[in-house]
Design an enzyme around this catalytic site. Sequence first.
Site: not given
Length: 363
Positions: A216-217, A230, A212, A95
């Site tokens: 996680r990206n 991202d 960023d 999501a």
Amino acid sequence: RTAPTQPQPNQVCCHHFGQCCLVFCGVLHRCQGYIKARMKSEEKRRTRFHSGHVPFSGIKTYVDPDTYEDPTQAVEEFAKEIDPSYICIERVIGAGEFGEVCSGRLRLPGRMDIPVAIKTLKGGYSEQQRRDFLREASIMGQFNCTNIIRLEGVVTNSRPVMIVVEYMENGALDSFLRTRDGQFTVLQLVGMLRGIAVGMTYLSDMGYVHRDLAARNILVDKSLVCKVSDFGMSRVLEEDTEAAYTATGGKIPIRWTAPEAIAYGKFSTASDVWSYGIVMWEVMSYGERPYWEMSNQDVILSIEEGYRLPAPMGCPVTLHQLMLHCWQKDAGQRPCFTDVLSFLDKLIISPGSLLTLATDTQR
Ligand code: ADE
């Protein structure tokens, strides 16, 4: 930076002087035409530029979609419109801020179908939200590099609005490593870091500052190829649960961000290099949280006092030294991504250099 591939007059080789002159003039004429055309398009680009990166003839540079009067024009320029009948959505895999992320297949006519990830924009959005959502596609669509997530295209002419990108079987790098603690060789981990450095070298050459960069990206495909993802800066930071508000109201992922970017918003390729050092640490520690459970404020104060993350267990000393270079207080003293990449290449060519672990030298 590579020089533009233009015909070089001094490479014209022929035995007869007259013939040589003719060829030379022809080449020169074509060269001038090429340079003029190039200058025109660069001039056009420059008018849209305000990132501080000066475009340079012959080198493709990133164009900030916000510099378009009408941002939908940027989407049209950089992203292919896909007929939704070519997209087969299979399941929901996550999501996002704007709607569900699904996996599925893209069957373009005359091409083999490929697995894709599909980001959707849920109904009831404002015009601004639609723009913010599609902003990422107009950034991603400008890149063409094995280590940057590839944009397949967008659906904007029908509902739901979608962004279609290549599918990365192993998902985000941080969670991927956490579930496989200790299962890779140092050389495999360095291979992942090398891929990320290739992607970041490409982005910095394009004049794009990520802001960023974090495990996680980074997405991982089935062959362990790591790709930077991202894009979209402000929007990305809104979505990033790690990003915290600073005193000046900016939203910043503190543990990954260089001190000058936290203190006075000075984001640059050098601040991306700092974040890259943190990603190196995340990778070598199999997805450990940088600075563990320290508070953001303690992280800022410790860094200011000169504290730096220690080498993760089993980390070669050379890699920890590279991290420390990336974390120099003075941004000008940090290596550039080309330096990082060539350093990693040397380690990979001579894997013996990876045998001395930081813990050995501490002992
Ligand atoms: N999650 C977000 N983007 C993805 C992608 N491209 N592949 C797999 N999972 C994802």
